[in-house]
Design a protein around this motif. Structure first.
Motif, PDB file in Angstrom:
ATOM      1  N   ARG A  64      14.886   6.219  -8.472  1.00 25.47           N
ATOM      2  CA  ARG A  64      13.445   6.104  -8.186  1.00 25.47           C
ATOM      3  C   ARG A  64      12.836   7.472  -7.886  1.00 25.47           C
ATOM      4  O   ARG A  64      11.744   7.801  -8.375  1.00 25.47           O
ATOM      5  CB  ARG A  64      13.216   5.139  -7.018  1.00 25.47           C
ATOM      6  CG  ARG A  64      13.458   3.671  -7.343  1.00 25.47           C
ATOM      7  CD  ARG A  64      12.995   2.765  -6.210  1.00 25.47           C
ATOM      8  NE  ARG A  64      13.810   2.896  -5.022  1.00 25.47           N
ATOM      9  CZ  ARG A  64      14.849   2.108  -4.722  1.00 25.47           C
ATOM     10  NH1 ARG A  64      15.190   1.135  -5.541  1.00 25.47           N
ATOM     11  NH2 ARG A  64      15.521   2.281  -3.595  1.00 25.47           N
ATOM     12  N   GLN A  76       3.125   5.055  -9.764  1.00 28.32           N
ATOM     13  CA  GLN A  76       3.528   3.992  -8.838  1.00 28.32           C
ATOM     14  C   GLN A  76       4.717   3.247  -9.435  1.00 28.32           C
ATOM     15  O   GLN A  76       4.679   2.826 -10.598  1.00 28.32           O
ATOM     16  CB  GLN A  76       2.372   3.018  -8.602  1.00 28.32           C
ATOM     17  CG  GLN A  76       1.164   3.637  -7.915  1.00 28.32           C
ATOM     18  CD  GLN A  76       0.004   2.668  -7.782  1.00 28.32           C
ATOM     19  OE1 GLN A  76      -0.060   1.637  -8.464  1.00 28.32           O
ATOM     20  NE2 GLN A  76      -0.944   2.988  -6.913  1.00 28.32           N
ATOM     21  N   VAL A  77       5.775   3.089  -8.642  1.00 27.57           N
ATOM     22  CA  VAL A  77       6.947   2.334  -9.085  1.00 27.57           C
ATOM     23  C   VAL A  77       6.586   0.852  -9.107  1.00 27.57           C
ATOM     24  O   VAL A  77       5.987   0.326  -8.170  1.00 27.57           O
ATOM     25  CB  VAL A  77       8.139   2.573  -8.141  1.00 27.57           C
ATOM     26  CG1 VAL A  77       9.333   1.709  -8.546  1.00 27.57           C
ATOM     27  CG2 VAL A  77       8.522   4.036  -8.129  1.00 27.57           C
ATOM     28  N   THR A  78       6.955   0.162 -10.177  1.00 26.58           N
ATOM     29  CA  THR A  78       6.620  -1.253 -10.301  1.00 26.58           C
ATOM     30  C   THR A  78       7.777  -2.002 -10.955  1.00 26.58           C
ATOM     31  O   THR A  78       8.850  -1.451 -11.179  1.00 26.58           O
ATOM     32  CB  THR A  78       5.312  -1.443 -11.094  1.00 26.58           C
ATOM     33  OG1 THR A  78       4.881  -2.804 -10.990  1.00 26.58           O
ATOM     34  CG2 THR A  78       5.494  -1.070 -12.559  1.00 26.58           C
ATOM     35  N   ALA A  82      10.768  -1.901  -8.313  1.00 26.41           N
ATOM     36  CA  ALA A  82      10.020  -2.137  -7.073  1.00 26.41           C
ATOM     37  C   ALA A  82      10.572  -3.350  -6.334  1.00 26.41           C
ATOM     38  O   ALA A  82      10.684  -3.343  -5.100  1.00 26.41           O
ATOM     39  CB  ALA A  82       8.539  -2.335  -7.385  1.00 26.41           C
ATOM     40  N   TRP A  85      13.540  -2.384  -4.449  1.00 22.59           N
ATOM     41  CA  TRP A  85      13.135  -1.634  -3.253  1.00 22.59           C
ATOM     42  C   TRP A  85      12.710  -2.586  -2.128  1.00 22.59           C
ATOM     43  O   TRP A  85      13.029  -2.364  -0.963  1.00 22.59           O
ATOM     44  CB  TRP A  85      11.993  -0.694  -3.608  1.00 22.59           C
ATOM     45  CG  TRP A  85      11.559   0.201  -2.482  1.00 22.59           C
ATOM     46  CD1 TRP A  85      12.094   1.391  -2.099  1.00 22.59           C
ATOM     47  CD2 TRP A  85      10.463  -0.042  -1.574  1.00 22.59           C
ATOM     48  NE1 TRP A  85      11.419   1.908  -1.019  1.00 22.59           N
ATOM     49  CE2 TRP A  85      10.418   1.062  -0.672  1.00 22.59           C
ATOM     50  CE3 TRP A  85       9.530  -1.067  -1.443  1.00 22.59           C
ATOM     51  CZ2 TRP A  85       9.466   1.143   0.338  1.00 22.59           C
ATOM     52  CZ3 TRP A  85       8.585  -0.983  -0.420  1.00 22.59           C
ATOM     53  CH2 TRP A  85       8.560   0.122   0.451  1.00 22.59           C
ATOM     54  N   VAL A 133       4.976   2.564  -4.186  1.00 26.00           N
ATOM     55  CA  VAL A 133       5.566   1.345  -4.731  1.00 26.00           C
ATOM     56  C   VAL A 133       4.475   0.284  -4.830  1.00 26.00           C
ATOM     57  O   VAL A 133       3.769   0.013  -3.843  1.00 26.00           O
ATOM     58  CB  VAL A 133       6.707   0.826  -3.832  1.00 26.00           C
ATOM     59  CG1 VAL A 133       7.370  -0.399  -4.466  1.00 26.00           C
ATOM     60  CG2 VAL A 133       7.731   1.916  -3.585  1.00 26.00           C
TER      61      VAL A 133
END
Length: 321
Positions: A64, A76-78, A82, A85, A133
């Motif tokens: 990540r 944005q991490v998706t 995510a 996470w 995130v």
């Protein structure tokens, strides 16, 4: 090559030994040194202009971090990354890290960093010290749009609502935002949860029994009371006029021995009030749905009017929790 500044080690530690080429050059290293370190197997180039100052397989967090450093501060991490996470238990696992970036950005996907441009970023995104995130609702929808099987989508939606990661209104808002772009599966899973089905196995049971020409309407997750007004456990499904309760049981979906013990307690309490409880596993539903449907039909046909005899009444159908 000048001496590395003291903050080099701090940055490397904070970023879990992942650094960009720009950071390494700013620390006094040059491209030839980076080349030699990777050539000797001491470092590894994990993404374009992004290095791991260690060898071996990257952890989820290192993937990540590297994807976020490569993509830039607006990303944005998706998706599934995510959900990992957040600690989802029922989402599929992947080494890819999906990220959304502003529509004007031109960063392309590379390696494990899967980049998509979005007209609007997630205003509910949560910021960590190194990356953002997407909210659980946005991440579930984005993850579902990349899947091709209904079962994992059901599992993600059910877990998101049942474990309180998000609520139905917020999830519905995200589905509407995505419009019709690859949302058929999550729309189906959402409709099932909104109708009272709380997990993927329950949805499969509902689908299995939906083709029956014998069974009446099944109440999903109803609130039951005794004739004296006492509260009874809520079964997954219930045939009220025959007093037949349906339960989907599996250690895969009961997360601790205590949960399993509560399942047995529910069975005993319902049975004590004259309710016939039928238990099925997800594996049985997948392996022989026709047999499961026939078993429920036979149980229903063998108990005409039993619901009135027990005195158990349905108070309401429980909303997903």
């Amino acid at each position: 090559m000048r001496e590395r500044p003291p903050e080099f080690a701090d940055t490397a530690e904070r970023q879990q030994q992942i650094m960009t080429r720009a950071q390494l050059l700013a620390a006094g290293l040059d491209d030839m040194y980076l080349y030699r370190q990777t050539r000797r197997g001491l470092w590894q180039r994990v993404l374009p202009a992004t290095y791991a100052l260690v060898t071996g397989t990257l952890t989820d967090e290192q993937r990540r971090i590297s994807a976020a450093l490569y993509t830039g501060p607006d990303a944005q991490v998706t998706g599934l990354a995510a959900l990992t996470w957040y600690g989802f238990r029922q989402s599929p696992r992947t080494e890819d890290v999906h990220l959304i970036v502003p529509h004007h950005a031109r960063r392309a996907s590379a390696g494990h960093a899967m980049v998509a441009r979005a007209l609007a970023l997630d205003p509910r995104a949560r910021r960590t010290s190194l990356y953002a995130v997407c909210s659980p609702a946005r991440a579930v929808v984005d993850a579902a749009r990349g899947l091709r099987q209904l079962r994992p989508v059901r599992a993600m939606v059910g877990e998101a609502v049942q474990r309180g990661f998000t609520d139905l209104a917020t999830l519905d808002e995200e589905i509407r935002r995505a419009r019709r772009s690859r949302t058929a599966l999550i729309r189906k899973a959402f409709a099932e949860v909104a109708a009272g089905t709380r997990s993927a196995p329950e949805a499969e049971l509902r689908e299995c029994l939906g083709d029956s020409g014998v069974l009446p309407e099944i109440l999903w997750n109803p609130r039951l009371r005794t004739g004296e007004g006492g509260v009874l456990p809520t079964p997954d499904g219930y045939l009220a006029d025959a007093a037949v309760a349906l339960e989907v049981d599996s250690q895969e979906y009961h997360f601790s021995p205590a949960d399993w013990a509560r399942t047995l307690d529910r069975h005993n309490e319902l049975s004590r009030h004259g309710i016939l409880v039928l238990h099925f596993t997800p594996a049985q539903l997948r392996r022989d749905p026709v047999r499961i449907r026939r078993m429920v039909e036979d149980a229903y046909a063998s108990r005409p009017g039993a619901g009135a005899t027990t005195g158990v009444r349905v108070e309401s159908v429980a909303a997903p929790s």
